[in-house]
Design a protein around this motif. Structure first.
Motif, mmCIF file in Angstrom:
data_model
loop_
_atom_site.group_PDB
_atom_site.id
_atom_site.type_symbol
_atom_site.label_atom_id
_atom_site.label_comp_id
_atom_site.label_asym_id
_atom_site.label_seq_id
_atom_site.Cartn_x
_atom_site.Cartn_y
_atom_site.Cartn_z
ATOM 1 N N UNK A 146 30.132 6.798 10.519
ATOM 2 C CA UNK A 146 30.584 6.431 11.869
ATOM 3 C C UNK A 146 30.244 4.981 12.191
ATOM 4 N N UNK A 147 29.059 4.537 11.807
ATOM 5 C CA UNK A 147 28.602 3.195 12.155
ATOM 6 C C UNK A 147 27.986 2.503 10.949
ATOM 7 N N UNK A 148 28.110 1.179 10.971
ATOM 8 C CA UNK A 148 27.431 0.326 10.013
ATOM 9 C C UNK A 148 26.093 -0.081 10.633
ATOM 10 N N UNK A 149 25.005 0.369 10.042
ATOM 11 C CA UNK A 149 23.688 0.162 10.641
ATOM 12 C C UNK A 149 23.370 -1.316 10.826
ATOM 13 N N UNK A 150 23.635 -2.132 9.822
ATOM 14 C CA UNK A 150 23.306 -3.558 9.908
ATOM 15 C C UNK A 150 24.124 -4.253 10.992
ATOM 16 N N UNK A 151 25.395 -3.890 11.090
ATOM 17 C CA UNK A 151 26.240 -4.487 12.124
ATOM 18 C C UNK A 151 25.812 -4.016 13.521
ATOM 19 N N UNK A 152 25.364 -2.763 13.620
ATOM 20 C CA UNK A 152 24.845 -2.274 14.899
ATOM 21 C C UNK A 152 23.648 -3.099 15.350
ATOM 22 N N UNK A 153 22.743 -3.333 14.419
ATOM 23 C CA UNK A 153 21.544 -4.107 14.741
ATOM 24 C C UNK A 153 21.906 -5.519 15.169
#
Length: 690
Positions: free
Chosen positions: A487-494
């Motif tokens: 669902x999400x890209x963790x690094x991009x979320x951060x």
């Protein structure tokens, strides 16, 4: 001699009965007293909890104003002092409100009597003449003035009487100038006329997206080939991204992202404007002017209901504990708010959905007041009010998605509290909700339009996950990462995380944006695992998750916090000042000056608080707590939507976003007036019982 059986048994039977009756009565009385005490404790507990929440939001402000390292873990004695001080102030306000309703005064008895006597003497002096001593002095002056020159002697009594006369004169003419609906209509129209004539319109990205959506849909209807789903394609549905699994197989460019009815209205108006004038600007100006006229009508109608109570006949007015019409001070303060507060002024021409909902809510709120005022005896709602009830409900439904939750709860509460007028609530609330909300749901299920992405309602969860990804990426377990990664890209979320706004994490915006939300590839099954990932991450990082929650919503309940996005933003946004065709050239500097003045006013400590929505949110919550303590259940039934709107603020994508607070701010003056009237009525009733 032996007594008859009846004579012997009668005393034995009657005596215990006579004793048992007071015993049962005393038992019932004690039971009733205990229940009353429990009820009082429960009501005060709710009030204390409200104060604790407000105090917490106030105390954490200095922590979260540090965007980089702020955390609840840095709580210190200064925060504790702010918390305790805020709690004392908030609870003190509730105690004052309850005391005012219970005994009719705030000050001690002796001071209250002196104040009342001084107040009476002050206004009595308006009709008095100068004292005998002053007259004698004047006569002597004339006698000693052979040339006939007039001498004026200014005395304290003359000053006081002049001020009193001026206040009474203003009070009389304020009431006369606002005692009819058409007069209030003129007041609002004239008072707000400068806004559309000098500022033209105010808007941001939303209205441009609505216009863009309609344009793409129009191109499709006219046979123009356009891109649709594809990795390299970028269409309007990719701006505020809607997951591709929600897109119908047949190209559809209309969405319910910004409310489909408004998208059609705004888009069609702008398209016609382009056809006639070559740009969207004329259409936007027309829409802003129409919204201002709608605001004038809604505010005038509700002000008329609250200030003048037109449904009261002469008999009802005579029996009422309070005058039928509000006094000049209440009228002045309510009108002053609408005329000068930036929240109301800028909202009249701001095309951002929320102002339209807010003005419709004001209209709707006034009709609820009329319903509660005619509850006993039950009076049929007049035809014009009944039609207004239907129209205001409909406008609320087409302007805000969460409106149907509020209306659905009100239907249940209204039918429970006022069963005799159930047909009114079915016709004015239930049927519009079924037709509008049901119609939109049918259009979505029939693939006529694209529904809103469920990720839009998960701002709290997104902020928690993104903050953990930024502050403690190693704190996300492998299992949680497995459920989150589709669902999400963790690094991009951060990288995209901002504690003030969840939109960057949702990848909202134009093409040059962080693709943290994988809306192109996510599936319904992936979304089912998203909640599991969120729960695991919160369990492993409770402090950071709590930080994310508080940082996202504390500003709505902290009067010292500056708005993340004020209503002045829409007046001088780049969409208005740079990207429009000719609106930007019309009073460009004046628009900047007005927005800057509103911002500088809001920055002034204490004096700037009334320009912000959180000031009215906090006070409304305190008044609501006082109403709970005073057991004003019927009034609370009509004020429940205000509490639900506060819940919307907490779950909204951004912190301290002023447009979400508009409905609460607009009706606050009417809430205060209602509280005062009901307090006077309770005091009069208590006096009659004595």
């Amino acid at each position: 001699m032996r007594l008859p059986l009846t004579d012997m048994t009668s005393p034995a039977i009657s005596k215990p009965a006579a004793v048992a009756e007071p015993i049962v009565s005393a038992t019932n009385s004690r039971s009733h007293t205990q229940l009353a005490r429990l009820g009082t404790i429960a009501r005060w507990t709710l009030a204390v909890l409200a104060c604790l929440w407000l105090s917490l939001c106030t105390a954490v402000g200095p922590l979260y104003w540090d965007f980089e390292t702020g955390t609840i873990a840095h709580w210190n004695w200064a925060n504790t002092a702010i918390f305790i001080g805020s709690f004392v102030i908030y609870l003190g306000i509730i105690v004052i409100l309850v005391r005012l309703a219970k005994i009719g005064r705030i000050l001690p008895a002796k001071l209250s009597k002196r104040w009342s006597a001084a107040d009476q003497r002050f206004f009595a002096s308006a009709g008095s003449v100068e004292s005998t001593a002053d007259s004698a002095t004047a006569a002597k002056s004339e006698a000693g003035n052979p040339k006939g020159k007039i001498r004026f002697r200014i005395s304290p009594h003359l000053i006081v009487s002049s001020v009193a006369r001026a206040l009474l004169f203003c009070n009389r003419w304020i009431v006369r100038g606002t005692n009819r609906f058409w007069k209030l209509l003129l007041v609002f129209f004239i008072g707000w006329l400068w806004i559309p004539t000098t500022l033209l319109a105010a808007f941001g990205a939303d209205v441009r997206s609505q216009i863009r959506e309609f344009s793409w849909a129009w191109n499709q209807w006219t046979g123009l080939k356009q891109p649709y789903i594809g990795f390299f394609s970028f269409v309007p549905m990719d701006i505020y991204p809607t997951a591709h699994y929600m897109w119908p197989s047949n190209p559809t460019y209309l969405t319910d992202q910004h409310n489909i009815v408004l998208t059609l209205i705004y888009g069609a108006t702008a398209s016609f404007s382009r056809y006639v004038t070559g740009s969207n600007d004329a259409g936007i100006v027309v829409l802003a002017a129409l919204q201002m006229l709608f605001a004038v009508f809604c505010c005038a109608a509700t002000a008329h209901r609250f200030l003048n109570r037109p449904w009261m006949n002469a008999t009802a007015a005579a029996d009422s504990a309070t005058p039928q019409q509000a006094g000049g001070l209440a009228r002045f303060l309510i009108l002053l708010f609408f005329m000068v507060c930036p929240l109301a002024v800028f909202s009249t021409i701001s095309l951002t959905k929320s102002p339209l909902f807010a003005f419709a809510f004001v209209w709707w709120f006034g009709i609820w007041y009329e319903l509660t005022q005619t509850w006993k005896p039950s009076v049929k709602l007049p035809r014009h009010s009944f039609i207004a009830f239907i129209v205001s409900t409909s406008v609320m439904l087409i302007s805000a998605k969460y409106a149907w939750y509020i209306i659905a709860l009100q239907i249940v509460l209204a039918i429970i509290a006022d069963r005799r007028r159930w047909a009114t609530y079915v016709a004015a609330l239930l049927i519009p909700t079924v037709l509008i909300h049901g119609g939109i749901a049918y259009a979505i299920s029939s693939n006529m339009i694209i529904g809103g992405d469920p990720i839009e309602s998960r701002g709290v969860q997104l902020q928690m996950i993104a903050r953990v990804a930024q502050r403690n990426p190693d704190g996300i377990s492998d299992e949680a990462m497995k459920n989150l990664s589709p669902v999400f890209n963790k690094d991009q979320m951060a990288d995209a995380y901002s504690q003030q706004d969840a939109d960057p994490v949702k990848s909202s915006g134009i093409q040059a944006k962080k693709v943290s939300y994988k809306w192109r590839t996510v599936t319904p099954d992936d979304m089912a695992n998203f909640n599991k990932a969120w729960l695991d991450i919160v369990k492993d990082n409770p402090v950071i998750a709590f930080d994310a929650l508080m940082a996202k919503c504390f500003g709505y309940f902290n009067v010292t916090d500056q708005p993340y996005v004020s209503m002045g933003y829409y007046v001088s946004s780049d969409y208005v000042q740079k990207n429009s065709v000719w609106i930007k050239s019309y009073n460009h500097d004046w628009r900047e000056h007005i927005a800057a003045f509103a911002k500088s006013w809001g920055l002034i400590p204490v004096l700037g608080w009334p320009t912000h929505g959180n000031f009215y949110v906090v006070l409304t919550l305190l008044f609501g707590a006082a109403e709970v303590i005073r057991r004003r259940w019927l009034t609370l039934m009509t004020h429940i939507p205000l509490l639900l709107l506060m819940g919307v603020m907490i779950t909204a994508p951004a912190n301290n976003f002023e447009r979400h607070m508009l409905p609460v701010a607009f009706v606050f003056g009417f809430v205060v007036l209602t509280y005062w009237r009901e307090s006077r009525a309770e005091l009069a009733k208590a006096t009659d019982h004595r």
